[in-house]
Design a protein around this motif. Structure first.
Motif, mmCIF file in Angstrom:
data_model
loop_
_atom_site.group_PDB
_atom_site.id
_atom_site.type_symbol
_atom_site.label_atom_id
_atom_site.label_comp_id
_atom_site.label_asym_id
_atom_site.label_seq_id
_atom_site.Cartn_x
_atom_site.Cartn_y
_atom_site.Cartn_z
ATOM 1 N N VAL A 1 26.987 57.522 42.217
ATOM 2 C CA VAL A 1 28.359 57.859 42.613
ATOM 3 C C VAL A 1 28.576 59.335 42.305
ATOM 4 N N LEU A 2 28.899 60.111 43.321
ATOM 5 C CA LEU A 2 29.111 61.550 43.172
ATOM 6 C C LEU A 2 30.606 61.837 43.274
ATOM 7 N N LEU A 3 31.228 62.111 42.132
ATOM 8 C CA LEU A 3 32.662 62.374 42.077
ATOM 9 C C LEU A 3 32.935 63.855 42.300
ATOM 10 N N CYS A 4 33.828 64.152 43.241
ATOM 11 C CA CYS A 4 34.194 65.546 43.553
ATOM 12 C C CYS A 4 35.713 65.682 43.509
ATOM 13 N N GLU A 5 36.174 66.903 43.212
ATOM 14 C CA GLU A 5 37.611 67.144 43.142
ATOM 15 C C GLU A 5 38.103 68.123 44.200
ATOM 16 N N THR A 6 37.205 68.859 44.858
ATOM 17 C CA THR A 6 37.618 69.850 45.842
ATOM 18 C C THR A 6 36.827 69.674 47.134
ATOM 19 N N TYR A 7 37.340 70.251 48.209
ATOM 20 C CA TYR A 7 36.655 70.212 49.506
ATOM 21 C C TYR A 7 35.290 70.867 49.403
ATOM 22 N N ILE B 1 34.376 57.716 50.069
ATOM 23 C CA ILE B 1 35.723 57.278 49.689
ATOM 24 C C ILE B 1 36.485 58.539 49.309
ATOM 25 N N SER B 2 37.505 58.881 50.084
ATOM 26 C CA SER B 2 38.142 60.190 49.880
ATOM 27 C C SER B 2 39.661 60.107 49.939
ATOM 28 N N ASP B 3 40.286 60.872 49.068
ATOM 29 C CA ASP B 3 41.713 61.124 49.177
ATOM 30 C C ASP B 3 41.931 62.005 50.410
ATOM 31 N N ILE B 4 43.159 62.098 50.880
ATOM 32 C CA ILE B 4 43.460 62.973 52.012
ATOM 33 C C ILE B 4 43.974 64.325 51.535
ATOM 34 N N PRO C 1 47.232 69.461 52.286
ATOM 35 C CA PRO C 1 47.683 68.105 52.631
ATOM 36 C C PRO C 1 46.742 67.335 53.548
ATOM 37 N N GLN C 2 45.796 68.034 54.215
ATOM 38 C CA GLN C 2 44.882 67.344 55.127
ATOM 39 C C GLN C 2 43.420 67.697 54.868
ATOM 40 N N ALA C 3 43.107 68.040 53.630
ATOM 41 C CA ALA C 3 41.728 68.411 53.297
ATOM 42 C C ALA C 3 40.774 67.243 53.565
ATOM 43 N N GLY C 4 41.197 66.016 53.243
ATOM 44 C CA GLY C 4 40.346 64.854 53.450
ATOM 45 C C GLY C 4 40.062 64.593 54.917
ATOM 46 N N LEU C 5 41.052 64.839 55.765
ATOM 47 C CA LEU C 5 40.857 64.649 57.207
ATOM 48 C C LEU C 5 39.873 65.674 57.759
ATOM 49 N N GLU C 6 40.004 66.913 57.314
ATOM 50 C CA GLU C 6 39.069 67.945 57.770
ATOM 51 C C GLU C 6 37.660 67.664 57.281
ATOM 52 N N LEU C 7 37.545 67.192 56.052
ATOM 53 C CA LEU C 7 36.227 66.828 55.518
ATOM 54 C C LEU C 7 35.630 65.680 56.325
ATOM 55 N N ALA C 8 36.449 64.672 56.634
ATOM 56 C CA ALA C 8 35.964 63.524 57.399
ATOM 57 C C ALA C 8 35.500 63.944 58.786
ATOM 58 N N ARG C 9 36.247 64.831 59.442
ATOM 59 C CA ARG C 9 35.844 65.305 60.779
ATOM 60 C C ARG C 9 34.514 66.048 60.706
ATOM 61 N N ARG C 10 34.357 66.856 59.690
ATOM 62 C CA ARG C 10 33.115 67.633 59.554
ATOM 63 C C ARG C 10 31.929 66.708 59.274
ATOM 64 N N ILE C 11 32.152 65.701 58.442
ATOM 65 C CA ILE C 11 31.095 64.734 58.153
ATOM 66 C C ILE C 11 30.748 63.933 59.403
ATOM 67 N N PRO D 1 30.098 54.949 57.017
ATOM 68 C CA PRO D 1 31.330 54.264 56.617
ATOM 69 C C PRO D 1 32.211 55.181 55.761
ATOM 70 N N MET D 2 33.507 55.193 56.084
ATOM 71 C CA MET D 2 34.449 56.045 55.352
ATOM 72 C C MET D 2 35.699 55.257 54.984
ATOM 73 N N VAL D 3 36.247 55.602 53.821
ATOM 74 C CA VAL D 3 37.527 55.064 53.373
ATOM 75 C C VAL D 3 38.406 56.251 53.003
ATOM 76 N N LEU D 4 39.560 56.367 53.648
ATOM 77 C CA LEU D 4 40.504 57.446 53.344
ATOM 78 C C LEU D 4 41.728 56.857 52.663
ATOM 79 N N GLN D 5 42.236 57.577 51.651
ATOM 80 C CA GLN D 5 43.384 57.113 50.878
ATOM 81 C C GLN D 5 44.501 58.140 50.923
ATOM 82 N N SER D 6 45.719 57.640 50.902
ATOM 83 C CA SER D 6 46.866 58.537 50.887
ATOM 84 C C SER D 6 48.090 57.781 50.384
ATOM 85 N N SER D 7 49.008 58.509 49.774
ATOM 86 C CA SER D 7 50.281 57.915 49.369
ATOM 87 C C SER D 7 51.284 57.941 50.519
ATOM 88 N N ILE D 8 50.901 58.549 51.650
ATOM 89 C CA ILE D 8 51.761 58.620 52.846
ATOM 90 C C ILE D 8 51.252 57.596 53.848
#
Length: 278
Positions: free
Chosen positions: A98-104, A122-125, A135-145, A153-160
């Motif tokens: 498991v590779l835990l990251c905090e930044t893009y 598994i990424s926050d947005i 606010p959309q770092a996770g979406l940009e990361l997902a698009r690039r991946i 397989p991807m799981v995105l999380q958000s409080s919105i």
């Protein structure tokens, strides 16, 4: 020498939050081990890895114990199928990292180094990008991946909650942060979406056909499930991902480079998969 500010935490590898779950102690040890062993285990030996992107200490202190617990349960099931001590030791060493990251930037660095070894994200947005909270770092990361691994397989999380539509557009599962069953959902998605647990045969519309819990049952199911379901999973490389999560690297490598178009017909696809698993 000037004294460091009391807010300067650069000498500290990571901060975790005690929330009453003793499993956090095991997660801390595993987190350190996985970072130290990533270069050899993932880069050389081919051990799979999950990329976890989360900058909130409260959330990643909950997610890591849940993820590692699910991986241990999965490992115990796989070990029960091993024929001898050598196989058991090999599969213990092959536990997914498991590779835990905090930044893009940190997340993309890990992914670009071990793109072929990552079996799920598994990424926050919302998390830091270019030195500031985005606010959309996770979406940009997902698009690039997705440009590199469109089948990952991807799981995105958000409080919105409205971000679910954006996650759907990227063919990613969505979890609402703050939901009372969030940790339970993380474990469920690891079992059913990242290949840890039974192999779930599905049709194109997502409906479940049947499940296979081990290699013997997989051979049996491959002979009876509709060919449409086999094609669906073969296009997404789900068979090789399931094998890799189990530690069956040699079998996974025999399947991963091949595409559905390389097989002569539907019968040839089914027969080739049965042969590999046999």
């Amino acid at each position: 020498t000037a004294f460091r500010s009391r807010h300067d935490i650069r000498p500290i590898d990571k901060i975790f939050l005690w929330q009453g779950d003793v499993r956090i102690l095991l997660a801390i040890v595993k987190f350190v081990e996985d970072r130290l062993n990533a270069a050899y285990d993932i880069g050389v030996a081919g051990v799979p890895a999950i990329l976890l992107v989360e900058d909130n200490v409260r959330y990643y202190s909950s997610f890591l114990p849940a993820i590692y617990t699910q991986l241990v349960v999965h490992l115990q099931q796989v070990l029960s199928e091993a024929l001898n001590m050598s196989q058991k030791l090999l599969r213990m060493r092959a536990r997914p990292k498991v590779l835990l990251c905090e930044t893009y930037e940190e997340a993309w660095d890990w992914f670009s180094r071990y793109a072929d070894g990552i079996i799920g994200v598994i990424s926050d947005i919302e998390f830091p990008w270019k030195g500031a909270l985005h606010p959309q770092a996770g979406l940009e990361l997902a698009r690039r991946i997705r440009d590199v691994r469109d089948d990952l397989p991807m799981v995105l999380q958000s409080s919105i909650e409205s971000n679910k539509g954006l996650a759907d557009s990227l063919n990613a599962e969505f979890l609402l942060k703050g939901a009372p069953n969030l940790v339970h959902e993380i474990r469920r998605l690891i079992r059913n979406h990242l290949g840890f647990g039974d192999f779930i045969f599905k049709m194109d519309d997502g409906s479940e056909v049947v499940r296979a819990s081990d290699l013997r049952e997989m051979i049996w199911r491959l002979g009876e499930v509709p060919i449409e379901s086999i094609r669906f999973h073969a296009r997404r490389h789900d068979f090789s991902s399931w094998l890799k999560a189990r530690g069956d690297f040699a079998l996974a490598q025999r399947l991963r480079p091949r595409t559905v178009a390389e097989y002569p017909d539907d019968a040839g696809l089914r027969d080739a998969l049965i042969t590999v698993f046999s």
